[in-house]
Design a protein around this motif. Structure first.
Motif, PDB file in Angstrom:
ATOM      1  N   ARG A   1       0.865  -1.183   0.000  1.00  0.00           N
ATOM      2  CA  ARG A   1       0.000   0.000   0.000  1.00  0.00           C
ATOM      3  C   ARG A   1       0.901   1.232   0.000  1.00  0.00           C
ATOM      4  NH1 ARG A   1      -4.302   2.192   4.520  1.00  0.00           N
ATOM      5  NH2 ARG A   1      -4.996   3.966   3.285  1.00  0.00           N
ATOM      6  N   HIS A   2       0.519   2.246  -0.761  1.00  0.00           N
ATOM      7  CA  HIS A   2       1.327   3.467  -0.827  1.00  0.00           C
ATOM      8  C   HIS A   2       1.576   4.011   0.574  1.00  0.00           C
ATOM      9  CE1 HIS A   2      -1.958   6.197   0.190  1.00  0.00           C
ATOM     10  NE2 HIS A   2      -2.728   5.460  -0.609  1.00  0.00           N
ATOM     11  N   ALA A   3       2.662   4.781   0.706  1.00  0.00           N
ATOM     12  CA  ALA A   3       2.998   5.403   1.981  1.00  0.00           C
ATOM     13  C   ALA A   3       2.027   6.542   2.282  1.00  0.00           C
ATOM     14  CB  ALA A   3       4.445   5.904   1.934  1.00  0.00           C
ATOM     15  N   LYS A   4       2.101   7.052   3.499  1.00  0.00           N
ATOM     16  CA  LYS A   4       1.194   8.099   3.977  1.00  0.00           C
ATOM     17  C   LYS A   4       1.216   9.313   3.047  1.00  0.00           C
ATOM     18  CE  LYS A   4      -1.457   9.969   7.155  1.00  0.00           C
ATOM     19  NZ  LYS A   4      -2.793   9.458   7.350  1.00  0.00           N
TER      20      LYS A   4
ATOM     21  N   LEU B   1       5.832 -10.892  -8.168  1.00  0.00           N
ATOM     22  CA  LEU B   1       5.184  -9.684  -8.682  1.00  0.00           C
ATOM     23  C   LEU B   1       4.891  -8.748  -7.522  1.00  0.00           C
ATOM     24  CD1 LEU B   1       3.673  -8.112 -10.963  1.00  0.00           C
ATOM     25  CD2 LEU B   1       1.640  -9.453 -10.329  1.00  0.00           C
ATOM     26  N   LEU B   2       5.163  -7.468  -7.720  1.00  0.00           N
ATOM     27  CA  LEU B   2       4.848  -6.446  -6.725  1.00  0.00           C
ATOM     28  C   LEU B   2       3.733  -5.556  -7.253  1.00  0.00           C
ATOM     29  CD1 LEU B   2       5.432  -4.665  -4.183  1.00  0.00           C
ATOM     30  CD2 LEU B   2       7.153  -3.488  -5.569  1.00  0.00           C
ATOM     31  N   LEU B   3       2.691  -5.381  -6.436  1.00  0.00           N
ATOM     32  CA  LEU B   3       1.619  -4.426  -6.728  1.00  0.00           C
ATOM     33  C   LEU B   3       1.747  -3.259  -5.764  1.00  0.00           C
ATOM     34  CD1 LEU B   3      -1.701  -6.491  -7.055  1.00  0.00           C
ATOM     35  CD2 LEU B   3      -0.332  -5.506  -8.883  1.00  0.00           C
ATOM     36  N   VAL B   4       1.763  -2.040  -6.282  1.00  0.00           N
ATOM     37  CA  VAL B   4       1.785  -0.841  -5.443  1.00  0.00           C
ATOM     38  C   VAL B   4       0.491  -0.098  -5.720  1.00  0.00           C
ATOM     39  CG1 VAL B   4       3.016   1.268  -4.833  1.00  0.00           C
ATOM     40  CG2 VAL B   4       4.298  -0.719  -5.700  1.00  0.00           C
ATOM     41  N   GLY B   5      -0.330   0.051  -4.677  1.00  0.00           N
ATOM     42  CA  GLY B   5      -1.627   0.665  -4.912  1.00  0.00           C
ATOM     43  C   GLY B   5      -2.282   1.177  -3.657  1.00  0.00           C
ATOM     44  N   HIS B   6      -3.595   1.000  -3.591  1.00  0.00           N
ATOM     45  CA  HIS B   6      -4.441   1.701  -2.629  1.00  0.00           C
ATOM     46  C   HIS B   6      -5.401   0.755  -1.899  1.00  0.00           C
ATOM     47  CE1 HIS B   6      -3.260   5.275  -4.988  1.00  0.00           C
ATOM     48  NE2 HIS B   6      -3.381   4.456  -6.004  1.00  0.00           N
ATOM     49  N   ASN B   7      -5.890   1.266  -0.787  1.00  0.00           N
ATOM     50  CA  ASN B   7      -6.964   0.598  -0.072  1.00  0.00           C
ATOM     51  C   ASN B   7      -8.286   1.242  -0.460  1.00  0.00           C
ATOM     52  OD1 ASN B   7      -6.141  -1.575   1.315  1.00  0.00           O
ATOM     53  ND2 ASN B   7      -6.347  -0.673   3.337  1.00  0.00           N
ATOM     54  N   PRO B   8      -9.376   0.521  -0.346  1.00  0.00           N
ATOM     55  CA  PRO B   8      -9.533  -0.791   0.282  1.00  0.00           C
ATOM     56  C   PRO B   8      -9.211  -1.958  -0.653  1.00  0.00           C
ATOM     57  CG  PRO B   8     -11.680   0.011  -0.352  1.00  0.00           C
ATOM     58  CD  PRO B   8     -10.686   1.112  -0.693  1.00  0.00           C
ATOM     59  N   GLY B   9      -8.940  -1.691  -1.914  1.00  0.00           N
ATOM     60  CA  GLY B   9      -8.737  -2.762  -2.888  1.00  0.00           C
ATOM     61  C   GLY B   9      -7.631  -3.733  -2.531  1.00  0.00           C
ATOM     62  N   LEU B  10      -6.475  -3.219  -2.077  1.00  0.00           N
ATOM     63  CA  LEU B  10      -5.361  -4.122  -1.773  1.00  0.00           C
ATOM     64  C   LEU B  10      -5.669  -5.026  -0.583  1.00  0.00           C
ATOM     65  CD1 LEU B  10      -2.185  -1.921  -2.352  1.00  0.00           C
ATOM     66  CD2 LEU B  10      -3.298  -3.519  -3.920  1.00  0.00           C
ATOM     67  N   GLU B  11      -6.234  -4.457   0.460  1.00  0.00           N
ATOM     68  CA  GLU B  11      -6.610  -5.274   1.622  1.00  0.00           C
ATOM     69  C   GLU B  11      -7.628  -6.334   1.213  1.00  0.00           C
ATOM     70  OE1 GLU B  11      -8.879  -4.776   5.917  1.00  0.00           O
ATOM     71  OE2 GLU B  11      -8.101  -3.004   4.909  1.00  0.00           O
ATOM     72  N   ASP B  12      -8.621  -5.942   0.447  1.00  0.00           N
ATOM     73  CA  ASP B  12      -9.642  -6.895  -0.009  1.00  0.00           C
ATOM     74  C   ASP B  12      -9.020  -7.995  -0.862  1.00  0.00           C
ATOM     75  OD1 ASP B  12     -11.528  -5.330   1.293  1.00  0.00           O
ATOM     76  OD2 ASP B  12     -12.244  -4.369  -0.540  1.00  0.00           O
ATOM     77  N   LEU B  13      -8.039  -7.641  -1.695  1.00  0.00           N
ATOM     78  CA  LEU B  13      -7.362  -8.632  -2.537  1.00  0.00           C
ATOM     79  C   LEU B  13      -6.623  -9.646  -1.672  1.00  0.00           C
ATOM     80  CD1 LEU B  13      -6.527  -9.554  -5.434  1.00  0.00           C
ATOM     81  CD2 LEU B  13      -4.472  -8.136  -5.103  1.00  0.00           C
ATOM     82  N   VAL B  14      -5.852  -9.160  -0.717  1.00  0.00           N
ATOM     83  CA  VAL B  14      -5.098 -10.068   0.162  1.00  0.00           C
ATOM     84  C   VAL B  14      -6.049 -11.016   0.885  1.00  0.00           C
ATOM     85  CG1 VAL B  14      -3.643 -10.178   2.234  1.00  0.00           C
ATOM     86  CG2 VAL B  14      -3.125  -8.523   0.422  1.00  0.00           C
ATOM     87  N   LEU B  15      -7.123 -10.476   1.423  1.00  0.00           N
ATOM     88  CA  LEU B  15      -8.079 -11.323   2.159  1.00  0.00           C
ATOM     89  C   LEU B  15      -8.798 -12.303   1.241  1.00  0.00           C
ATOM     90  CD1 LEU B  15      -9.486  -8.711   4.675  1.00  0.00           C
ATOM     91  CD2 LEU B  15      -7.852 -10.577   5.135  1.00  0.00           C
ATOM     92  N   ALA B  16      -9.061 -11.909   0.005  1.00  0.00           N
ATOM     93  CA  ALA B  16      -9.725 -12.807  -0.945  1.00  0.00           C
ATOM     94  C   ALA B  16      -8.808 -13.948  -1.378  1.00  0.00           C
ATOM     95  CB  ALA B  16     -10.197 -12.027  -2.170  1.00  0.00           C
TER      96      ALA B  16
ATOM     97  N   VAL C   1     -11.457  -5.989  -6.180  1.00  0.00           N
ATOM     98  CA  VAL C   1     -10.744  -7.256  -6.347  1.00  0.00           C
ATOM     99  C   VAL C   1     -10.837  -7.785  -7.780  1.00  0.00           C
ATOM    100  CG1 VAL C   1     -10.667  -9.688  -5.618  1.00  0.00           C
ATOM    101  CG2 VAL C   1     -10.859  -7.862  -3.914  1.00  0.00           C
ATOM    102  N   PRO C   2     -12.008  -7.774  -8.446  1.00  0.00           N
ATOM    103  CA  PRO C   2     -12.047  -8.306  -9.814  1.00  0.00           C
ATOM    104  C   PRO C   2     -11.099  -7.570 -10.765  1.00  0.00           C
ATOM    105  CG  PRO C   2     -14.273  -8.084  -8.958  1.00  0.00           C
ATOM    106  CD  PRO C   2     -13.360  -7.420  -7.967  1.00  0.00           C
TER     107      PRO C   2
END
Length: 180
Positions: free
Chosen positions: A17-20, A111-126, A94-95
C-alpha cells in the motif's frame, strides 16, 4: 491451501500500500503527494522488501503517492525490477486487480503491486486461504499505509491465481525514523 490444477513453480505476490499521503487543499486525489511520514516510510518499506526475494516486475498505480512510494522503495535495492504504471490500479476492486495480475507473463515469479486501499486489503483477504502466525488477523484488523503483504502459491501462470489459492506468508508495516 488450495493449489491450482497442475501445481507449478512457487510464485509470490507482494502487495504494497502506498505510503502516507498529504491532503493539500485544492489538489485532486490522484495528484496527492506523500506526507513527511510517507517520505520516511517508503524507503523503510523498500528495505523491508529487500529481505525477501525481490520482484521480477512491479505494477504501480498512476497516482502520485503510489508512484513516489515505488520510487523511494525501489531506490533501496541494488537493481530494481522493471515497473509498469497502470491506471487500472487506481481505486479498483478485487475483480479489476485480479484482471491486471492475470495479465502478467508466466516468466514473472515474484510480482509487486503498489496501490491503494480498500482494494489491496480486499485482494489479500480474498486470495489468502490461510496465513502464517497471526498474519491474516493482522490484515483483517488494519492494512495501513506502507503495509506489505506477501502471498505465496504454486501455479503455472498468473491466471491460475484465484480466491483462496494462496498462503499469506508475511505482513509487515515498515516505518521510517524521524530525524532530529
Amino acid at each position: 491451501m488450495r493449489r491450482p490444477a497442475g501445481g507449478g513453480p512457487l510464485r509470490r505476490l507482494v502487495v504494497l500500500r502506498h505510503a502516507k499521503s498529504a491532503r493539500p487543499e485544492g489538489v485532486e486525489d490522484h495528484r496527492r503527494p506523500l506526507a513527511p511520514r510517507g517520505l520516511r516510510d517508503a524507503p523503510a518499506a523498500g528495505r523491508a522488501l529487500a529481505a525477501g526475494p525481490l520482484p521480477d516486475l512491479a505494477l504501480c498505480s498512476t497516482a502520485v503517492r503510489a508512484r513516489r512510494t515505488w520510487e523511494l522503495a525501489s531506490a533501496e535495492w541494488a537493481t530494481p525490477p522493471p515497473v509498469r504504471y497502470d491506471r487500472r490500479l487506481y481505486a479498483p476492486g478485487v475483480p479489476e486487480l485480479l484482471e491486471v495480475v492475470r495479465e502478467v507473463p508466466a516468466r514473472v515469479r515474484t510480482l509487486l503491486l503498489v496501490g491503494h486501499n480498500p482494494g489491496l486489503e480486499d485482494l489479500v483477504l480474498a486470495l489468502a486461504a490461510d496465513g502464517l502466525d497471526d498474519t491474516l488477523d493482522r490484515v483483517r484488523a488494519k492494512f495501513p499505509t506502507s503495509a506489505c503483504a506477501v502471498l505465496a502459491w504454486h501455479g503455472t501462470g498468473w491466471p491460475d491465481l484465484g480466491p483462496g489459492g494462496a498462503l499469506l506468508i508475511s505482513f509487515t508495516v515498515p516505518r521510517g525514523r524521524k530525524r532530529g
